[in-house]
Design an enzyme around this catalytic site. Structure first.
Site, mmCIF file in Angstrom:
data_model
loop_
_atom_site.group_PDB
_atom_site.id
_atom_site.type_symbol
_atom_site.label_atom_id
_atom_site.label_comp_id
_atom_site.label_asym_id
_atom_site.label_seq_id
_atom_site.Cartn_x
_atom_site.Cartn_y
_atom_site.Cartn_z
ATOM 1 N N GLY A 61 0.760 -1.221 0.057
ATOM 2 C CA GLY A 61 0.075 -0.077 -0.022
ATOM 3 C C GLY A 61 0.761 1.330 0.050
ATOM 4 O O GLY A 61 2.071 1.166 -0.214
ATOM 5 N N CYS A 62 0.215 2.495 0.437
ATOM 6 C CA CYS A 62 0.963 3.497 0.543
ATOM 7 C C CYS A 62 2.200 3.363 1.318
ATOM 8 O O CYS A 62 2.152 2.741 2.419
ATOM 9 C CB CYS A 62 0.119 4.818 0.996
ATOM 10 S SG CYS A 62 1.120 6.120 1.218
ATOM 11 N N PHE A 63 3.319 3.887 0.439
ATOM 12 C CA PHE A 63 4.619 3.739 1.356
ATOM 13 C C PHE A 63 4.973 4.429 2.650
ATOM 14 O O PHE A 63 5.975 4.129 3.249
ATOM 15 C CB PHE A 63 5.809 3.644 0.208
ATOM 16 C CG PHE A 63 5.820 5.007 -0.669
ATOM 17 C CD1 PHE A 63 5.232 6.186 -0.402
ATOM 18 C CD2 PHE A 63 6.399 4.945 -1.766
ATOM 19 C CE1 PHE A 63 5.175 7.179 -1.346
ATOM 20 C CE2 PHE A 63 6.289 5.778 -2.803
ATOM 21 C CZ PHE A 63 5.794 7.154 -2.406
#
Length: 239
Positions: A61-63
């Protein structure tokens, strides 16, 4: 749906977050942003290494949140947000956000395997950093660039990852099947500087508060022996 972002990244608030805020105002209550972290056993098969440094690449997902989790683990020397799975030519945020580059938002973790093993990092990754049963999305972020993936830097990492996923599947540790891809490592490309250390630098950003700070608290609660209060930061590592 990819992250919506204005010219300044602090204004990046996904539409689903706006909907959640509307619901909060309407109901007067705040529902948990994250599904509860899963308590899972460590892998039976793990690496044994006397090296002082090893590199592993995780996508979940979003880093921002994934980087934040790994930065708080003892034995991690550095954790860099970036892109893996595609080519250097398309390794920039705007292009990757289109979802057609093959890249996933990823985190390159440099660690001391004498202090924390690859298997222990996998345990945190599956338990706290993301939900490995969500196919091509995490929370409000949708698209193949937000897929759950492990980019095996070595043959041994692939063996450990494959065995652990199979083991977790057999034990029914998760209510749904794990969809994490284990792919060969072909390259990692660091993200733009404004993405680095984002969780630490922007702890009051609505996206971080709602989606990512619960991950840090889950790490502290479920893995107290591995938790480091002061995160290792990219900008500090660069200096």
């Amino acid at each position: 749906m990819a992250h919506g972002r204005s010219a300044y990244p602090l204004a990046r608030i996904p539409l689903i977050l706006a909907a959640a805020i509307t619901a909060i105002l309407a109901t007067g209550s705040l529902a948990p942003a994250q599904e509860p972290a899963m308590v899972i056993p460590p892998p039976t098969l793990d690496e044994k290494s006397s090296a002082s440094t090893e590199v592993a690449v995780f996508a979940g997902g979003c880093f921002w949140g994934v980087q934040g989790v790994f930065q708080h683990i003892k034995g991690v020397k550095n954790a860099v947000s970036g892109y893996a799975g595609g080519t250097a030519a398309t390794a920039d945020y705007e292009t990757v956000s289109g979802g057609k580059t093959g890249h996933a938002e990823s985190v390159e973790v440099t660690f001391d395997p004498r202090e924390v093993t690859y298997g222990q990092l996998l345990q945190v990754f599956f338990s706290v950093a993301h939900n490995p049963t969500q196919l091509n999305y995490q929370g409000p972020d949708h698209g193949t660039q937000y897929r759950s993936a492990l980019f095996a830097v070595t043959d041994q990492q692939k063996k450990v990852a494959d065995a652990y996923i199979a083991e977790l599947g057999k034990t029914g540790a998760f209510p749904s099947a794990i969809v994490t891809q284990v792919s060969p490592f072909k390259g990692f490309y660091a993200a733009e500087d404004y993405h680095q250390d984002f969780l630490t630098r922007n702890p009051t950003h609505p996206y971080i508060v709602y989606n990512d700070l619960p991950k840090i608290e889950n790490l502290r609660t479920l893995f107290p022996g591995a938790f480091r209060a002061n995160p290792v930061l990219v900008f500090k590592a660069k200096s």
